[in-house]
Design an enzyme around this catalytic site. Structure first.
Site, PDB file in Angstrom:
ATOM      1  N   ASP A   1     -56.128 -51.414 -74.171  1.00 11.94           N
ATOM      2  CA  ASP A   1     -56.779 -50.156 -73.799  1.00 11.94           C
ATOM      3  C   ASP A   1     -57.588 -49.720 -75.016  1.00 11.94           C
ATOM      4  OD1 ASP A   1     -57.424 -47.435 -73.506  1.00 11.94           O
ATOM      5  OD2 ASP A   1     -55.668 -47.024 -72.269  1.00 11.94           O
TER       6      ASP A   1
ATOM      7  N   ARG B   1     -66.442 -49.161 -50.793  1.00 11.47           N
ATOM      8  CA  ARG B   1     -65.125 -49.283 -51.426  1.00 11.47           C
ATOM      9  C   ARG B   1     -65.001 -50.614 -52.170  1.00 11.47           C
ATOM     10  NH1 ARG B   1     -61.131 -49.242 -47.305  1.00 11.47           N
ATOM     11  NH2 ARG B   1     -60.985 -51.463 -47.738  1.00 11.47           N
TER      12      ARG B   1
ATOM     13  N   TYR C   1     -50.710 -43.898 -74.036  1.00  6.65           N
ATOM     14  CA  TYR C   1     -51.097 -42.723 -73.249  1.00  6.65           C
ATOM     15  C   TYR C   1     -49.931 -42.405 -72.293  1.00  6.65           C
ATOM     16  CZ  TYR C   1     -53.897 -40.143 -69.786  1.00  6.65           C
ATOM     17  OH  TYR C   1     -54.388 -39.215 -68.914  1.00  6.65           O
TER      18      TYR C   1
ATOM     19  N   LYS D   1     -63.960 -40.826 -70.955  1.00  6.48           N
ATOM     20  CA  LYS D   1     -63.980 -40.347 -72.334  1.00  6.48           C
ATOM     21  C   LYS D   1     -65.320 -40.690 -72.989  1.00  6.48           C
ATOM     22  CE  LYS D   1     -59.737 -39.358 -71.074  1.00  6.48           C
ATOM     23  NZ  LYS D   1     -58.599 -40.229 -71.269  1.00  6.48           N
TER      24      LYS D   1
HETATM   25  C1  PLP Z   1     -57.429 -40.718 -70.617  1.00 10.36           C
HETATM   26  C2  PLP Z   1     -56.808 -42.012 -70.957  1.00 10.36           C
HETATM   27  C3  PLP Z   1     -56.374 -42.910 -69.958  1.00 10.36           C
HETATM   28  C4  PLP Z   1     -56.442 -42.565 -68.485  1.00 10.36           C
HETATM   29  O1  PLP Z   1     -57.753 -42.475 -68.041  1.00 10.36           O
HETATM   30  P1  PLP Z   1     -58.200 -41.520 -66.804  1.00 10.36           P
HETATM   31  O2  PLP Z   1     -59.665 -41.775 -66.707  1.00 10.36           O
HETATM   32  O3  PLP Z   1     -57.847 -40.122 -67.183  1.00 10.36           O
HETATM   33  O4  PLP Z   1     -57.420 -41.987 -65.631  1.00 10.36           O
HETATM   34  C5  PLP Z   1     -55.858 -44.124 -70.349  1.00 10.36           C
HETATM   35  N1  PLP Z   1     -55.735 -44.455 -71.651  1.00 10.36           N
HETATM   36  C6  PLP Z   1     -56.126 -43.621 -72.634  1.00 10.36           C
HETATM   37  C7  PLP Z   1     -55.973 -44.043 -74.053  1.00 10.36           C
HETATM   38  C8  PLP Z   1     -56.665 -42.371 -72.321  1.00 10.36           C
HETATM   39  O5  PLP Z   1     -57.042 -41.542 -73.295  1.00 10.36           O
END
Ligand code: PLP
Length: 380
Positions: free
Chosen positions: A186, A61, A114, A211
């Site tokens: 982000d 963890r 998001y 992604k």
């Molecule tokens: C998908 C996404 C997130 C969240 O990520 P997860 O891996 O689904 O928790 C945050 N910011 C953006 C821009 C995203 O596309």
């Protein structure tokens, strides 16, 4: 371990940074340490591990050698001192914000985020006494005016979801730093191949590694990069929140990231061609893609990115939300699915609007255009 340095190209670093033939057997791929715990040979060894659980590997963890291999590679790719993996993008976002903010602090956030991040910031953080405000980050005067004396961080997306607004990271970093505020970016839509926010003045960079970094739609994961101190605090919080990455998912990221440059080149060229095709359609009202000269952020994206604009676009179709839904359902090759950054093209109609978000995959471009063409004919 291969001898890496900063002169090596991005693709070389995605493949070799932090890796090398396994000293035991010479395997060229990283071992998967699928373990929860680590045995000690002595009290002394245990005492050392307690001082530095991260490197001493104590309990998965808190850290794992396979995960650590990706974290080191990622820090090198972003130009950051350190990085931390988590179970999801939301996991690392929560750990980062909760480790740097307390009741009475204020967070200034972009008004184009998001949706799950937007709810976490606007609803959950507020419930715990953290003030939050949203602002149009393309209006720099509005950003300046929205800063409070208690503001500790400014949170933006480099390319926003789903409108593809481009954040002026150097200007936002300057505004933030004048007030002693940290800029958190982000960078999920761009990936570290197209854009490295820390090089432009950002303090902390977050990715949903689910992604483009994984790239194959097979692992939920998140990663945050920043200073050693920021990452150490986020790591301790992430462990207490209970959101570590599984070693297997970290292993999938190690494999996926090796083709990041090749994939992003193809995502970018396919998205540009599809955006240009959509511009020719009489039944399309608007196309949002920063690679189009008509996009308001085009010049800025050219300055910040490496001449490519990524695989994400969105467009407005004539006829309203119902037609947008029908269009997604009429696709035969592309999936009507949420998420993004996959090798497959994923199309998502935005709830209650005529906007469709497209995560353009790496298929043969003619096949994508043919599929879109037949879907337009079906709903037309
Ligand atoms: C998908 C996404 C997130 C969240 O990520 P997860 O891996 O689904 O928790 C945050 N910011 C953006 C821009 C995203 O596309």
């Amino acid at each position: 371990m291969p001898d890496m340095n900063e002169r090596h190209g991005f693709a070389t670093r995605t493949i070799h940074e932090g890796e090398g033939a396994d000293p035991t057997h010479g395997a060229i791929n990283p071992p998967l340490y699928q373990t929860t715990t680590y045995a000690f040979r002595s009290h002394e060894e245990q005492d050392c591990a307690a001082d530095d659980a991260r490197e001493g590997y104590f309990y998965t963890r808190d850290g794992n050698p396979t995960s650590r291999m990706y974290e080191r590679k990622h820090a090198a790719l972003e130009g950051a001192e350190d990085a931390l993996l988590g179970a999801s993008g939301m996991g690392v976002l929560a750990a980062t914000l909760l480790s740097s903010m307390s009741a009475g602090c204020h967070l200034l956030a972009s008004n184009a985020l998001y949706p799950v991040a937007e709810t976490f910031i606007g609803h959950d953080l507020r419930r715990f006494g953290i003030g939050t405000t949203t602002v149009d980050i393309t209006d720099l005067d509005a950003v300046r005016a929205a800063m409070h004396p208690s503001t500790v961080a400014l949170f933006v997306e480099s390319l926003s979801n789903p409108s593809l607004t481009v954040a002026d990271i150097p200007a936002l970093a300057q505004i933030a730093h004048e007030r002693g505020v940290q800029l958190i970016v982000d960078n999920t839509f761009a990936s570290p191949y197209l854009l490295r926010p820390i090089e432009h003045g950002a303090d902390i960079v977050i990715h949903s590694a689910t992604k483009y970094i994984s790239g194959h739609g097979d692992a939920i994961a998140g990663v945050v990069a920043g200073s050693r101190e920021t990452i150490a605090c986020a790591r301790a919080m992430l462990s207490r929140l209970g959101a570590p990455i599984s070693p297997f998912n970290a292993w999938l990221l190690l494999r996926g990231v090796k083709t990041l440059e090749l994939r992003m080149e193809r995502h970018s060229s396919n998205a540009l061609a599809l955006a240009e095709y959509l511009m020719t359609r009489p039944d399309v009202r608007r196309v949002n893609y920063p690679g189009l000269p008509s996009h308001p952020g085009h010049k800025l994206a050219e300055r910040l990115m490496n001449g490519q604009f990524g695989g994400m676009l969105s467009f407005e179709i004539d006829g309203g939300p119902e037609v947008a839904q029908q269009f997604a359902a009429a696709l035969k090759l592309c999936y009507h699915a949420v998420s993004l950054g996959d090798v497959s093209t994923l199309v998502w109609p935005w709830a209650g609007s005529s906007l469709l978000r497209v995560s353009v995959g790496i298929e043969t471009i003619e096949d994508l255009i043919t599929d879109f063409e037949q879907a337009f004919l079906t709903v037309g």
